[in-house]
Design an enzyme around this catalytic site. Structure first.
Site, PDB file in Angstrom:
ATOM      1  N   ASP A 233       0.856  -1.198   0.000  1.00 41.73           N
ATOM      2  CA  ASP A 233       0.000   0.000   0.000  1.00 41.73           C
ATOM      3  C   ASP A 233       0.888   1.242   0.000  1.00 41.73           C
ATOM      4  O   ASP A 233       0.687   2.177   0.781  1.00 41.73           O
ATOM      5  CB  ASP A 233      -0.901  -0.019   1.233  1.00 41.73           C
ATOM      6  CG  ASP A 233      -2.055   0.977   1.141  1.00 41.73           C
ATOM      7  OD1 ASP A 233      -2.485   1.288   0.007  1.00 41.73           O
ATOM      8  OD2 ASP A 233      -2.525   1.440   2.192  1.00 41.73           O
ATOM      9  N   ASP A 250       2.974   1.880   8.255  1.00 42.72           N
ATOM     10  CA  ASP A 250       1.713   1.194   7.987  1.00 42.72           C
ATOM     11  C   ASP A 250       1.864   0.012   7.029  1.00 42.72           C
ATOM     12  O   ASP A 250       1.511   0.087   5.855  1.00 42.72           O
ATOM     13  CB  ASP A 250       0.678   2.185   7.449  1.00 42.72           C
ATOM     14  CG  ASP A 250      -0.715   1.577   7.428  1.00 42.72           C
ATOM     15  OD1 ASP A 250      -0.893   0.469   7.969  1.00 42.72           O
ATOM     16  OD2 ASP A 250      -1.630   2.210   6.871  1.00 42.72           O
TER      17      ASP A 250
END
Length: 360
Positions: A233, A250
């Protein structure tokens, strides 16, 4: 979305680069009408952090995350910490621990990845009041601009090093980015909902019926490219720029994918711009890891899959009160008209020749 330095706000209406769901879940598209995050009170958050032995000041700030709940928590006599409470029922414990292990492995190799804090008992994944959570160090940095070739080349070097480690062994519990999981299952889920207005359902599903076989064919054409452990991502919202350059945050969506998955979201919008910025990233990347130019054919298919997945993700999370509040446009006719147009544009994009990259 970066979960380490920004308060919650609403992303752009038509963005496909925000948080997307993973796949290796207890229930891939959970639609339980209960809202477990209703029980995640400030007291629960602070009590969870204090199980690490830190004493909280009582100050906490919700950060920009929708899939999970993430907070900056101030503690006495130390730097703030980031507390991440995993969405119940989404990932298995094994999948979360594999995320943690990958981020820690990167950090151990001096790649600037934010890894979870390790408790004195050696664990990184914890449970409190029915919630699984992890703590992370507070990463200081700004949103990257990447306006210079030198900055892009530096980030490319780190991505090359990340993928060098990522190819060493496969994930065992994380998902694999496929047309079936990200494409067909997303379309099937939307077909079971009432979000798409009746008069737009036929054009929407007609265009997806045309896209999916094209995606299958392109992946077959590309053949046996390497599927490696990747961030998954890697858009600019999941990169901070600190004093020494990029910081990767993340890893919630880390998965097995071609290397280009971690590069295409950082390119521009127009072809000339995309080729120029791609060259900068790859000129740094290949200092540490080979790049197969065959993967450039996958940029538009990956973009298409992300668009399909984004809509299915919003639909699957609509029972969470945070989603109708933050994405009110999702139920509007205009959004679906724009999506149909965007997907039609992808039909044309899939037929275009891949970007050109020449090693300098």
């Amino acid at each position: 979305m970066a979960e380490h330095n920004r308060p919650k706000d609403t992303p752009a209406r038509t963005s496909v680069y925000g948080r997307s769901p993973g796949e290796d879940t207890l229930s891939v598209f959970a639609t339980d009408p209960a809202h477990p995050y209703d029980a995640l009170t400030p007291e629960t958050i602070l009590d969870a952090v204090e199980t690490f032995g830190d004493r909280c000041t009582g100050a906490l700030l919700a950060l920009n995350s929708y899939e999970n709940r993430v907070y900056r928590v101030n503690v006495d006599d130390g730097e703030p910490v980031v507390a991440k409470f995993y969405r119940p029922g989404r990932w298995t414990d094994a999948a979360i621990l594999e995320e943690h292990a990958f981020a820690q492995l990167l950090a151990d190799h001096e790649i600037p990845a934010v890894a979870p804090l390790i408790h004195t008992d050696g664990r990184t994944l914890h449970e409190h009041a029915g919630f699984r959570f992890a703590l992370f160090p507070w990463a200081r940095g700004r949103t990257p601009e990447l306006n210079t070739a030198d900055d892009r080349k530096l980030l490319g070097r780190y991505m090359g090093r990340l993928h060098l480690i990522g190819q060493a062994e496969p994930f065992q519990h994380r998902p694999r980015l496929t047309v079936e999981e990200y494409g067909r299952k997303s379309v099937a889920l939307l077909a079971q909902t009432a979000f798409i207005p009746d008069e737009l359902r036929e054009p929407y599903f007609r265009v997806t019926e045309m896209l999916l076989p094209m995606l299958d064919e392109i992946f077959r054409e590309v053949g046996d490219v390497a599927w490696i452990r990747s961030h998954g991502d890697c858009h600019l919202g999941n990169i901070l720029w600190g004093a020494n350059g990029p910081i990767l945050v993340d890893f919630d969506d880390c998965l097995a994918a071609p290397a280009i998955q971690d590069l295409w979201m950082m390119l521009g919008a127009e072809r000339e711009e995309m080729e120029s910025t791609l060259a900068d990233y790859l000129n740094g990347y290949v200092e540490f890891h080979d790049f197969d130019p065959t993967e450039l054919r996958l940029i538009e298919p990956l973009r298409t899959l992300r668009m399909l997945r984004y809509g299915a993700w919003l639909a699957s999370r609509w029972d969470d009160p945070a989603f109708p509040r933050s994405f009110p446009w999702f139920a509007a006719r205009r959004y679906w008209e724009e999506q149909i147009l965007a997907l039609k544009q992808q039909l044309a994009a899939l037929s275009e020749p891949p970007l050109i990259w020449r090693l300098v």
